[in-house]
Design a protein around this motif. Structure first.
Motif, short mmCIF file in Angstrom:
data_model
loop_
_atom_site.label_atom_id
_atom_site.label_comp_id
_atom_site.label_asym_id
_atom_site.label_seq_id
_atom_site.Cartn_x
_atom_site.Cartn_y
_atom_site.Cartn_z
N GLY A 48 9.95 8.79 -18.04
CA GLY A 48 10.73 10.02 -18.24
C GLY A 48 9.96 11.20 -17.66
N SER A 56 13.80 13.93 -14.19
CA SER A 56 14.51 12.67 -13.95
C SER A 56 14.61 11.94 -15.27
N SER A 57 15.70 11.18 -15.42
CA SER A 57 15.87 10.41 -16.64
C SER A 57 15.69 8.91 -16.40
N ASP A 58 15.70 8.51 -15.14
CA ASP A 58 15.62 7.07 -14.86
C ASP A 58 14.57 6.70 -13.81
N LYS A 60 14.78 7.03 -10.72
CA LYS A 60 15.42 6.71 -9.45
C LYS A 60 16.05 7.93 -8.80
N GLU A 61 16.52 8.85 -9.62
CA GLU A 61 17.11 10.10 -9.14
C GLU A 61 16.39 11.27 -9.79
#
Length: 361
Positions: A48, A56-58, A60-61
């Motif tokens: 996180g 970002s939360s994942d 990946k983005e």
């Protein structure tokens, strides 16, 4: 002599060969270093991330915020701290050699991404756009809250822009605010967008849409147009079924023509919720209908000082194309279907039942 020249030529040839070899080695090494520095950093275990405008939360983005007036070097330092680039120094020289400047805004970055790919994104100006819907009948204050809740702009900034005399004068609005002149619609705005630009987008949309409904609207005197907008804003808060909007417009025009008070529940609701800041009422009582306020159309004949909501296409079309009828009253009789009972006399109106209000958006 010939032997000396031959040895000299050999030495020069060897020197040139060594020099070329060194230069090639340097070129290959430099190219390798550039490729290495430009490449995405090795992926780290993600738990996180939300630090200094990059989140970002994942893993990946990433959402990257480029602030107004921020230097490219400052952006590079934040990208390096976030682990998205290997070297801020390479970023610095990349920005120096590129003609395009990075642009402020919020960007969506999918990783892995090279420094050049990140740079191209930030100079493109292609910010992430957030979808926000402003329902018909929404007031300025509620619009401001919707925009703030969706991270478009701070509510207070939006209200300040909506009450700015210069902006109001620019749109030739004869009121103290932009209430009623912001078209309810679904919009796409960047995150943290300037409130003034949000407001102008919504106002421009209003004037474009009202021209589509009545092509002479913009040729009207501002006060004349304002009367239509005020009535439309009241109808917007009264009707539930679209085919009843022109009927209501006919009722209000009939009342205005004979000097009768409009007696709109919506205007009293506006006083209670927007001026007094109280919760939305489910039922209006006599004490509510007697509130002393210029917007109370139960005790004052004529129109209120300004619009009470943002009217949509149905309400605006109704005021320009009202139904010709003899009705003076209407009352909500079916809260599920939203149907009203229209009548010509007070006795009929009283028999229709108690006052009910359209629920708030």
């Amino acid at each position: 002599m010939k032997k000396k020249k031959s040895r000299l030529i050999i030495r020069i040839s060897v020197f040139l060969a060594v020099l070329v070899g060194v230069l090639l080695l340097l070129a290959v090494s430099s190219l390798g270093l550039i490729i290495y520095l430009n490449a995405p950093p090795q992926a780290l275990e993600f738990t996180g991330y939300d630090l200094d405008g990059i989140r970002s939360s994942d893993g990946k983005e990433y959402l990257i915020e480029v602030r107004n007036g921020e230097s490219a070097n400052s952006v590079g330092l934040r990208l390096q701290r976030a682990g998205l680039i290997r070297s801020n120094l390479y970023w610095y020289w990349l920005c120096r050699f590129e003609k395009e400047y990075i642009k402020s805004g919020t960007y969506l970055l999918e990783i892995p991404a090279s420094q050049m790919e990140i740079h191209r994104l930030l100079v493109s100006g292609k910010q992430i756009l957030l979808r926000v819907t402003i329902p018909e009948g929404t007031t300025l204050k509620k619009t401001a809250k919707i925009l703030e809740d969706n991270n478009i702009c701070p509510a207070q900034d939006f209200l300040t822009a909506a009450n700015d005399p210069d902006t109001i004068a620019y749109y030739r609005i004869p009121n103290a605010s932009m209430e009623g002149y912001l078209f309810p619609d679904t919009y796409l705005f960047p995150e943290n967008y300037p409130a003034v630009r949000v407001l102008r987008s919504m106002a421009d949309n209003f004037f474009q849409r009202i021209t589509e409904i009545n092509n002479s609207a913009l040729d009207m005197d501002p006060h004349e147009l304002n009367r239509f907008v005020i009535i439309a804003s009241i109808i917007e808060r009264e009707y539930r079924v679209s085919d009843e909007a022109p009927v209501m417009a006919g009722v209000f025009y009939n009342r205005l023509r004979i000097g009768m008070a409009l007696q709109s529940c919506a205007t009293v609701e506006y006083i209670i919720t927007e001026i007094q800041g109280r919760p939305h009422p489910q039922v209006l009582y006599n004490v509510d209908l007697e509130i002393r306020n210029p917007y109370n159309t139960y005790i004052l004949p004529g129109l209120p000082p300004g619009p009470i909501s943002s009217p949509g296409a149905v309400a605006l079309n109704a005021v320009f194309n009202p139904e010709q009828n003899d009705y003076l009253y209407f009352r909500l009789t079916n809260i599920v279907s939203g149907r009203h009972y229209f009548s010509q006399t007070l006795d009929e109106h009283i028999r229709a039942g108690q006052l009910l209000l359209k629920s708030q958006p």
